[in-house]
Design a protein around this motif. Structure first.
Motif, PDB file in Angstrom:
ATOM      1  N   ASP A  17       0.817  -1.156  -0.042  1.00 43.80           N
ATOM      2  CA  ASP A  17      -0.040   0.089  -0.087  1.00 43.80           C
ATOM      3  C   ASP A  17       0.835   1.402   0.109  1.00 43.80           C
ATOM      4  OD1 ASP A  17      -2.349  -1.535   0.057  1.00 43.80           O
ATOM      5  OD2 ASP A  17      -2.033  -1.813   2.243  1.00 43.80           O
ATOM      6  N   LYS A  18       2.073   1.069   0.040  1.00 43.14           N
ATOM      7  CA  LYS A  18       2.988   2.231  -0.436  1.00 43.14           C
ATOM      8  C   LYS A  18       3.669   2.477  -1.435  1.00 43.14           C
ATOM      9  CE  LYS A  18       4.910   1.072   4.342  1.00 43.14           C
ATOM     10  NZ  LYS A  18       6.040   0.872   5.241  1.00 43.14           N
ATOM     11  N   TRP A  19       4.096   3.627  -1.906  1.00 39.66           N
ATOM     12  CA  TRP A  19       4.675   3.937  -3.158  1.00 39.66           C
ATOM     13  C   TRP A  19       6.039   3.302  -3.000  1.00 39.66           C
ATOM     14  CZ3 TRP A  19       3.842  10.086  -2.965  1.00 39.66           C
ATOM     15  CH2 TRP A  19       4.546  10.461  -1.912  1.00 39.66           C
ATOM     16  N   LEU A 339      -5.924   2.412 -20.120  1.00 37.91           N
ATOM     17  CA  LEU A 339      -6.349   1.510 -18.985  1.00 37.91           C
ATOM     18  C   LEU A 339      -5.166   0.701 -18.396  1.00 37.91           C
ATOM     19  CD1 LEU A 339     -10.142   0.398 -19.810  1.00 37.91           C
ATOM     20  CD2 LEU A 339      -9.304   2.461 -18.269  1.00 37.91           C
ATOM     21  N   ASN A 340      -4.502   0.136 -19.462  1.00 34.72           N
ATOM     22  CA  ASN A 340      -3.479  -0.611 -18.966  1.00 34.72           C
ATOM     23  C   ASN A 340      -2.204   0.099 -18.375  1.00 34.72           C
ATOM     24  OD1 ASN A 340      -4.498  -3.001 -19.778  1.00 34.72           O
ATOM     25  ND2 ASN A 340      -3.325  -2.903 -21.932  1.00 34.72           N
ATOM     26  N   ILE A 341      -2.020   1.488 -18.762  1.00 36.18           N
ATOM     27  CA  ILE A 341      -1.339   2.176 -17.913  1.00 36.18           C
ATOM     28  C   ILE A 341      -1.603   2.337 -16.492  1.00 36.18           C
ATOM     29  CG2 ILE A 341       0.102   4.629 -17.819  1.00 36.18           C
ATOM     30  CD1 ILE A 341      -0.313   4.402 -20.955  1.00 36.18           C
ATOM     31  N   PHE A 342      -2.954   2.854 -16.510  1.00 33.35           N
ATOM     32  CA  PHE A 342      -3.339   3.045 -14.899  1.00 33.35           C
ATOM     33  C   PHE A 342      -3.435   1.896 -14.278  1.00 33.35           C
ATOM     34  CE2 PHE A 342      -6.751   2.960 -12.202  1.00 33.35           C
ATOM     35  CZ  PHE A 342      -6.983   4.318 -11.783  1.00 33.35           C
ATOM     36  N   LYS A 343      -3.771   0.592 -14.821  1.00 35.57           N
ATOM     37  CA  LYS A 343      -3.571  -0.617 -13.923  1.00 35.57           C
ATOM     38  C   LYS A 343      -2.128  -0.916 -13.577  1.00 35.57           C
ATOM     39  CE  LYS A 343      -7.440  -2.797 -16.465  1.00 35.57           C
ATOM     40  NZ  LYS A 343      -7.862  -3.683 -17.466  1.00 35.57           N
ATOM     41  N   SER A 344      -1.113  -0.518 -14.604  1.00 35.95           N
ATOM     42  CA  SER A 344       0.348  -1.115 -14.173  1.00 35.95           C
ATOM     43  C   SER A 344       0.563  -0.091 -13.012  1.00 35.95           C
ATOM     44  CB  SER A 344       1.158  -1.033 -15.371  1.00 35.95           C
ATOM     45  OG  SER A 344       1.107   0.318 -15.928  1.00 35.95           O
ATOM     46  N   GLY A 345       0.248   1.184 -13.181  1.00 38.62           N
ATOM     47  CA  GLY A 345       0.534   2.236 -12.230  1.00 38.62           C
ATOM     48  C   GLY A 345       0.280   1.705 -10.854  1.00 38.62           C
ATOM     49  N   VAL A 346      -1.030   1.297 -10.711  1.00 39.53           N
ATOM     50  CA  VAL A 346      -1.536   0.912  -9.499  1.00 39.53           C
ATOM     51  C   VAL A 346      -0.639  -0.225  -8.740  1.00 39.53           C
ATOM     52  CG1 VAL A 346      -3.344  -0.290  -8.021  1.00 39.53           C
ATOM     53  CG2 VAL A 346      -3.892   1.668  -9.878  1.00 39.53           C
ATOM     54  N   GLU A 347      -0.311  -1.405  -9.755  1.00 36.22           N
ATOM     55  CA  GLU A 347       0.252  -2.532  -9.512  1.00 36.22           C
ATOM     56  C   GLU A 347       1.991  -2.134  -9.291  1.00 36.22           C
ATOM     57  OE1 GLU A 347      -0.734  -4.927 -12.755  1.00 36.22           O
ATOM     58  OE2 GLU A 347      -2.852  -5.151 -12.121  1.00 36.22           O
ATOM     59  N   ASP A 348       2.186  -1.392  -9.892  1.00 35.58           N
ATOM     60  CA  ASP A 348       3.966  -0.977  -9.780  1.00 35.58           C
ATOM     61  C   ASP A 348       4.487  -0.084  -8.676  1.00 35.58           C
ATOM     62  OD1 ASP A 348       3.791  -2.712 -12.083  1.00 35.58           O
ATOM     63  OD2 ASP A 348       4.359  -1.182 -13.679  1.00 35.58           O
ATOM     64  N   GLY A 349       3.477   0.339  -8.057  1.00 38.82           N
ATOM     65  CA  GLY A 349       3.839   1.178  -6.734  1.00 38.82           C
ATOM     66  C   GLY A 349       3.981   2.677  -6.975  1.00 38.82           C
ATOM     67  N   LYS A 370      13.138  10.951 -14.837  1.00 36.51           N
ATOM     68  CA  LYS A 370      13.450   9.700 -14.994  1.00 36.51           C
ATOM     69  C   LYS A 370      13.000   8.558 -13.795  1.00 36.51           C
ATOM     70  CE  LYS A 370      16.522   9.213 -18.564  1.00 36.51           C
ATOM     71  NZ  LYS A 370      17.847   9.281 -18.392  1.00 36.51           N
ATOM     72  N   THR A 371      11.889   8.911 -13.021  1.00 34.22           N
ATOM     73  CA  THR A 371      11.201   8.298 -12.220  1.00 34.22           C
ATOM     74  C   THR A 371       9.744   8.003 -12.685  1.00 34.22           C
ATOM     75  OG1 THR A 371      10.115  10.075 -10.930  1.00 34.22           O
ATOM     76  CG2 THR A 371      12.533  10.027 -10.596  1.00 34.22           C
ATOM     77  N   MET A 372       9.165   6.980 -11.829  1.00 36.46           N
ATOM     78  CA  MET A 372       7.719   6.806 -12.151  1.00 36.46           C
ATOM     79  C   MET A 372       7.255   7.964 -11.857  1.00 36.46           C
ATOM     80  SD  MET A 372       7.342   2.961 -10.539  1.00 36.46           S
ATOM     81  CE  MET A 372       7.181   3.520  -8.884  1.00 36.46           C
ATOM     82  N   PRO A 373       5.640   8.256 -12.116  1.00 34.11           N
ATOM     83  CA  PRO A 373       4.846   9.334 -11.517  1.00 34.11           C
ATOM     84  C   PRO A 373       4.598   8.916 -10.321  1.00 34.11           C
ATOM     85  CG  PRO A 373       4.100   8.483 -13.668  1.00 34.11           C
ATOM     86  CD  PRO A 373       5.161   7.582 -13.057  1.00 34.11           C
ATOM     87  N   TYR A 374       4.585   9.734  -9.079  1.00 32.34           N
ATOM     88  CA  TYR A 374       4.184   8.890  -8.001  1.00 32.34           C
ATOM     89  C   TYR A 374       2.827   9.868  -7.392  1.00 32.34           C
ATOM     90  CZ  TYR A 374       8.524   6.482  -7.189  1.00 32.34           C
ATOM     91  OH  TYR A 374       9.496   5.670  -7.345  1.00 32.34           O
ATOM     92  N   VAL A 375       2.039   9.077  -6.615  1.00 35.00           N
ATOM     93  CA  VAL A 375       0.651   9.688  -6.341  1.00 35.00           C
ATOM     94  C   VAL A 375       0.658   9.686  -4.723  1.00 35.00           C
ATOM     95  CG1 VAL A 375      -1.761   9.692  -6.259  1.00 35.00           C
ATOM     96  CG2 VAL A 375      -0.478   9.358  -8.361  1.00 35.00           C
ATOM     97  N   LEU A 376       0.391  10.819  -4.031  1.00 37.05           N
ATOM     98  CA  LEU A 376       0.265  10.765  -2.580  1.00 37.05           C
ATOM     99  C   LEU A 376      -1.299  10.784  -2.427  1.00 37.05           C
ATOM    100  CD1 LEU A 376       2.117  12.107   0.240  1.00 37.05           C
ATOM    101  CD2 LEU A 376      -0.194  13.205  -0.213  1.00 37.05           C
ATOM    102  N   LEU A 389      -8.582   9.780  -6.632  1.00 37.30           N
ATOM    103  CA  LEU A 389      -8.042   8.915  -7.195  1.00 37.30           C
ATOM    104  C   LEU A 389      -7.982   9.067  -8.682  1.00 37.30           C
ATOM    105  CD1 LEU A 389      -6.322   6.182  -7.543  1.00 37.30           C
ATOM    106  CD2 LEU A 389      -8.340   5.024  -7.447  1.00 37.30           C
ATOM    107  N   ALA A 390      -8.756   9.161  -9.313  1.00 42.77           N
ATOM    108  CA  ALA A 390      -9.283   9.523 -10.754  1.00 42.77           C
ATOM    109  C   ALA A 390      -8.346  10.725 -11.228  1.00 42.77           C
ATOM    110  CB  ALA A 390     -10.637   9.496 -11.119  1.00 42.77           C
ATOM    111  N   HIS A 391      -8.579  11.791 -10.343  1.00 42.66           N
ATOM    112  CA  HIS A 391      -7.959  13.026 -10.618  1.00 42.66           C
ATOM    113  C   HIS A 391      -6.344  13.029 -10.625  1.00 42.66           C
ATOM    114  CE1 HIS A 391      -7.877  17.623 -10.114  1.00 42.66           C
ATOM    115  NE2 HIS A 391      -6.580  17.203  -9.640  1.00 42.66           N
ATOM    116  N   GLU A 392      -5.879  12.473  -9.460  1.00 40.77           N
ATOM    117  CA  GLU A 392      -4.415  12.434  -9.324  1.00 40.77           C
ATOM    118  C   GLU A 392      -3.823  11.515 -10.304  1.00 40.77           C
ATOM    119  OE1 GLU A 392      -2.967  14.705  -7.916  1.00 40.77           O
ATOM    120  OE2 GLU A 392      -4.626  15.290  -6.632  1.00 40.77           O
ATOM    121  N   MET A 393      -4.545  10.401 -10.779  1.00 40.74           N
ATOM    122  CA  MET A 393      -4.069   9.423 -11.741  1.00 40.74           C
ATOM    123  C   MET A 393      -4.008  10.167 -13.245  1.00 40.74           C
ATOM    124  SD  MET A 393      -2.495   6.899 -10.709  1.00 40.74           S
ATOM    125  CE  MET A 393      -2.743   5.259 -11.680  1.00 40.74           C
TER     126      MET A 393
END
Length: 600
Positions: A17-19, A339-349, A370-376, A389-393
């Protein structure tokens, strides 16, 4: 106290549940080594000062500038993310403070770049860029720099202006200290009959209270305190506007509005047309006020009744996995790739989901090239958290595409475009939720949520924009403005915007004094234009217009590779016309029809 009410410590949160910040640096030691290396390498950027007069030196400088810029950004992002996980952690506080202090020093190593390019003959710069294959990538960047040449002062004048920048910021600082630190509003009686201190922080809760006496008392107490200081606050605002006008004049702009918009190549007409379009459609807002008055069962609709929800629904407990599913269903029209980018974002941390002790509040999307996008997030199992969640993603996937498709120098996007992707996601989600909802009360609640979003983001922000235009233009003509003048202008705007069903209470006249955005010249209109662009994209996507999704993805991939108006235009949204804003008003009217139908 139940376990649910006890905030967990950071180490008690499940790692899934953590980035995954460790994808930036595996350890703090690795970060320290990278920081040390940057401190050794960065001063080399100064070696190019006075030498940027040929293609070879410019190319070597830019390669170094990009390489070190990416490294510095990555180091900066890691320290801030780690600190936000637990702001009470002194180790990460120290890391963040260290890198923040260093970034000011780092910026000084390249401060000569723009002035040096501007000191060269314009044709010479164009020839260097156009005739050097390795520099053609930078063409837009250099054109953007050269465009500002007529507005750049001499070296000594620029230095003089820089040295008084703190003084010119004084009105904003004074307003901030006065309204957030020194002003005390006294006590009011809450819904439970208990005395509580009214603050700027809790006012927004009281003004939505179901108890009319509570919201009325909060409203009158807050604004009467502002009224006591109206002359000071009017002087502060006038001083701030005079500073903007002074800056525009000495930089040879025709107006403060042009000075604010021209650097991003936004025509002044975009601003003025937005205000005119909303003025021409105020009957829609009048109708909303009338319907709200009816739904609340009021004989008289006052300004303090504006924010109260028209309907209450039981709080729904939505687990995070369910929230993800709801957003995916809502964003289904965007297609498989998105949608695949969204799902992998959730799964990849990408996402830091839950609250913990010391964690920074609110929500944001951030990251480096050079980093992933991170969502707090601070996910609290409510419907509003699903929308967040929809907004920040939306922001994060915009950043993902921009960084993937654009070089470092064009990977960032302007404020004018920044809220478009996040708001498009929200628009698609709420449209889906309204259409699938069978429960009448919940459907009514959702319809009102979207109406309120349009009212506050479009109508309210453009009312602010109209006020700004009046104040700047009046002071530009040399006509002074007193507290009485500001109060009258604000009162008249409220009468015009809210229509015959609204009693515009005298207390609201001083509301202008409460709004910090007026100290950032011509900023707020971008909330409305961003929402309008998002509405236009969402409408085209939901209607299944040919190429709508592809055009939208093209927008997400564009970053800052062109001026915002051009980026949106290429994607099929022309902000120089009234069409996008009219599409938003059409949606507002559509929602009003739904509301009317639900209550009749």
């Amino acid at each position: 106290m139940s376990d649910l009410k006890v905030l967990k410590k950071r180490e008690e949160i499940d790692s899934k549940d953590k980035w995954k910040v460790e994808k930036i640096f595996k350890s703090d030691e690795e970060w320290e080594a990278a920081f040390k290396n940057l401190q050794e390498e960065a001063p080399k950027l100064k070696e190019f000062e006075g030498k940027l007069n040929n293609s070879e030196n410019i190319k070597v400088f830019l390669d170094k500038y990009v390489d070190l810029g990416v490294k510095a950004e990555t180091i900066y992002v890691y320290a801030h993310l780690k600190c936000d996980e637990d702001t009470s952690n002194s180790k990460y506080q120290a890391m963040m403070n260290k890198v923040d202090a260093y970034m000011a020093e780092y910026a000084s190593y390249t401060a000569y770049f723009v002035p040096e390019i501007l000191s060269l003959d314009e044709e010479e710069v164009k020839n260097i860029i156009n005739n050097t294959e390795d520099l053609k990538l930078y063409k837009f960047m250099f054109e953007d720099i050269l465009k500002e040449k007529p507005h750049i002062l001499s070296k000594s004048e620029e230095e003089l202006l820089a040295s008084v920048s703190d003084c010119l910021e004084a009105p904003s600082s004074i307003h901030n200290m006065l309204t957030n630190a020194d002003m005390k509003f006294g006590d009011i009686v809450d819904e439970d009959g208990e005395k509580v201190e009214l603050t700027e922080g809790n006012y927004s809760g009281f003004i939505k209270s179901k108890d009319r006496n509570v919201r009325k008392e909060a409203f009158k107490t807050l604004f009467n305190r502002y009224k006591e200081l109206e002359n000071t606050l009017a002087t502060t605002l006038s001083s701030s506007i005079k500073n903007f006008n002074f800056g525009a004049k000495i930089r040879k702009y025709n107006s403060a509005l042009e000075a604010s918009l021209k650097p991003n190549d936004i025509p002044v007409e975009v601003y003025k047309n937005a205000v005119k379009t909303i003025d021409d459609n105020l009957k829609s807002l009048h109708r909303y006020v009338s319907l709200k008055k009816k739904l609340l069962g009021l004989d008289e609709m006052h300004m303090y009744d504006l924010y109260v929800p028209v309907i209450e629904i039981p709080k729904e407990h939505i687990e995070f996995d369910k929230a993800v599913d709801m957003v995916i269903e809502g964003l289904n029209p965007l297609g498989e790739e998105y949608l695949n980018i969204f799902k992998s974002g959730v799964e990849d941390g990408w996402i830091d989901i839950y609250q913990n002790k010391g964690k920074r509040g609110g929500a944001y999307s951030w990251g480096g090239y050079k980093t992933m996008p991170y969502v707090l997030l601070n996910y609290n199992y409510e419907l509003n958290d699903v929308s967040t969640l929809a907004h920040e993603m939306g922001h994060s996937i915009h950043s993902y595409y921009s960084r993937k498709e654009q070089p470092y120098i064009y990977a960032g996007y302007t404020l004018f475009c920044a809220e478009v992707a996040s708001t498009t996601n929200e628009a698609l989600l709420i449209n889906y939720l309204i259409n699938k909802e069978n429960d009448k009360r919940k459907r009514l609640y959702l319809i009102n949520q979207e109406l309120e979003q349009i009212r506050t983001t479009v109508f309210r922000q453009l009312m602010f924009a109209e006020f700004e235009l009046f104040t700047h233009e009046t002071l530009e003509k040399g006509t002074p403005l007193t507290a009485e003048d500001y109060n009258k202008a604000w009162h008249d705007l409220n009468v015009k915007y809210f229509g015959p069903d609204m009693i515009v209470d005298d207390e609201i006249d001083i509301e202008w004094a409460r709004i910090p955005h007026f100290y950032s010249d011509f900023y707020v209109y971008q909330y409305a234009t961003g929402y309008a662009a998002a509405s236009a994209f969402a409408k085209a996507i939901l209607e299944g217009k040919e190429g709508a999704v592809d055009k939208y993805i093209t927008f997400l991939k564009s970053g800052g590779s062109d001026y915002p108006i051009e980026i949106l235009k290429k994607a099929g949204v022309d902000m120089t016309t009234s069409q996008p804003l009219e599409a938003t008003i059409e949606r507002f009217n559509e929602l009003l029809d739904m509301l009317d139908k639900e209550i009749n």
